[in-house]
Design an enzyme around this catalytic site. Structure first.
Site, PDB file in Angstrom:
ATOM      1  CG  HIS A   9      11.651  43.448  29.504  1.00 39.72           C
ATOM      2  ND1 HIS A   9      10.478  42.862  30.580  1.00 39.72           N
ATOM      3  CD2 HIS A   9      12.314  43.784  28.921  1.00 39.72           C
ATOM      4  CE1 HIS A   9       9.621  42.810  28.989  1.00 39.72           C
ATOM      5  NE2 HIS A   9      10.531  43.144  28.478  1.00 39.72           N
ATOM      6  NE  ARG A  60       8.634  45.764  27.160  1.00 36.67           N
ATOM      7  CZ  ARG A  60       8.629  46.994  26.056  1.00 36.67           C
ATOM      8  NH1 ARG A  60       8.096  47.732  26.273  1.00 36.67           N
ATOM      9  NH2 ARG A  60       8.520  45.941  24.937  1.00 36.67           N
ATOM     10  CD  GLU A  87      11.329  42.455  22.281  1.00 38.31           C
ATOM     11  OE1 GLU A  87      11.825  41.947  21.505  1.00 38.31           O
ATOM     12  OE2 GLU A  87      10.768  41.642  23.317  1.00 38.31           O
ATOM     13  CG  HIS A  89       7.454  48.582  15.606  1.00 42.31           C
ATOM     14  ND1 HIS A  89       6.749  48.182  15.682  1.00 42.31           N
ATOM     15  CD2 HIS A  89       8.061  49.778  16.216  1.00 42.31           C
ATOM     16  CE1 HIS A  89       5.788  49.476  15.927  1.00 42.31           C
ATOM     17  NE2 HIS A  89       6.454  50.723  16.503  1.00 42.31           N
ATOM     18  NE  ARG A 114       5.436  35.076  20.686  1.00 40.11           N
ATOM     19  CZ  ARG A 114       5.683  35.732  20.936  1.00 40.11           C
ATOM     20  NH1 ARG A 114       5.130  37.214  21.182  1.00 40.11           N
ATOM     21  NH2 ARG A 114       6.415  35.943  22.235  1.00 40.11           N
ATOM     22  CG  ASN A 184      12.802  39.588  19.390  1.00 42.67           C
ATOM     23  OD1 ASN A 184      13.020  38.576  19.299  1.00 42.67           O
ATOM     24  ND2 ASN A 184      11.256  40.147  20.053  1.00 42.67           N
TER      25      ASN A 184
END
Length: 248
Positions: A9, A60, A87, A89, A114, A184
């Site tokens: 996105h 998105r 994505e 979580h 991350r 991800n």
């Protein structure tokens, strides 16, 4: 030959604000909308004509898909939505500023949350308003499978059944498929397609709004993969993703 195109996105409002987003439903910025339209122009110029599309439950990604297909005059193609393409979580980190979180917990810990393959951020409590069980779009999904936090490993594990049972059969029947999703979840697909080791996938940075083309044989083996667009612009966007991961 078959073609699978992965499209992350465009820039979201929380990308711009440097906040953890995850499953929070954040809209695109004006720049993000422009990135989606530019992706559509690049795919049209490449002569892509999709048979089917897939996206997540998050605005998105859905908006990026629609804007790209509108630009290509291909809004009519079937498009499936699934939470399994959402994505990763980010648990209790969602909504927090990444730099401020790094100051509180330390750069090393936040970088693990991350980008480490198997490290989960702190989980949301079941009664937290941010928990997906509180969101009507997940009403028909068993609370036992809805995540309160995820590692990249978890993200790929919940994506894989949909890949194997839905996307792979679609690829076997169709010639060209587009998936508009997230950094991800798309890394998970790339890992599966290219058989990338666990310790290497964490270094893969997929830029926003850059169509990533996979040319596949009839057995869905990768023959070739490449981005559409100006190489310098793609490198700049990938570097921006890398810098965000470092909280800079």
């Amino acid at each position: 030959m078959k073609k699978l195109v992965l499209l992350r996105h465009g820039q979201s409002q929380w990308n711009l604000e440097n906040r953890f987003t995850g499953w929070t439903d954040v809209d695109l910025t004006a720049q993000g909308e422009d990135e989606a339209r530019q992706a559509g122009r690049l795919m049209a110029q490449a002569g892509l004509n999709f048979d089917r599309a897939f996206t997540s439950y998050l605005t998105r990604a859905i908006k990026t898909l629609n804007l790209a297909l509108e630009t290509m005059h291909q809004l009519w193609i079937p498009a499936d939505k699934t939470w399994r393409l959402n994505e990763k979580h980010y648990g209790a980190l969602q909504g927090l500023n990444k730099s401020q979180t790094a100051q509180q917990y330390g750069d090393e810990q936040v970088l693990l949350w991350r980008r480490a393959y198997d490290v989960r951020p702190p989980a949301l409590a079941p009664d937290d308003p941010r928990h997906p069980s509180q969101d009507p779009r997940y009403r028909g999904i068993s609370p036992t499978v809805l995540p309160a936090t995820e590692s990249l490993q978890d993200c790929i594990a919940r994506l894989d059944p949909y890949w194997q049972n839905t996307i792979v059969p679609a690829l076997q029947q169709a010639d060209q498929i587009l998936i508009a999703a997230h950094g991800n979840s798309l890394r998970g697909i790339v890992k599966i397609l290219k058989n990338i080791p666990d310790d290497k996938i964490v270094g893969l940075n997929i830029p926003t709004g850059a169509p990533y083309v996979f040319e596949l044989d009839e057995d869905l083996h990768v023959l070739k993969d490449y981005y559409l667009g100006d190489p310098q612009d793609i490198a700049r966007r990938a570097q921006a993703v890398s810098e965000q991961a470092k909280h800079k």
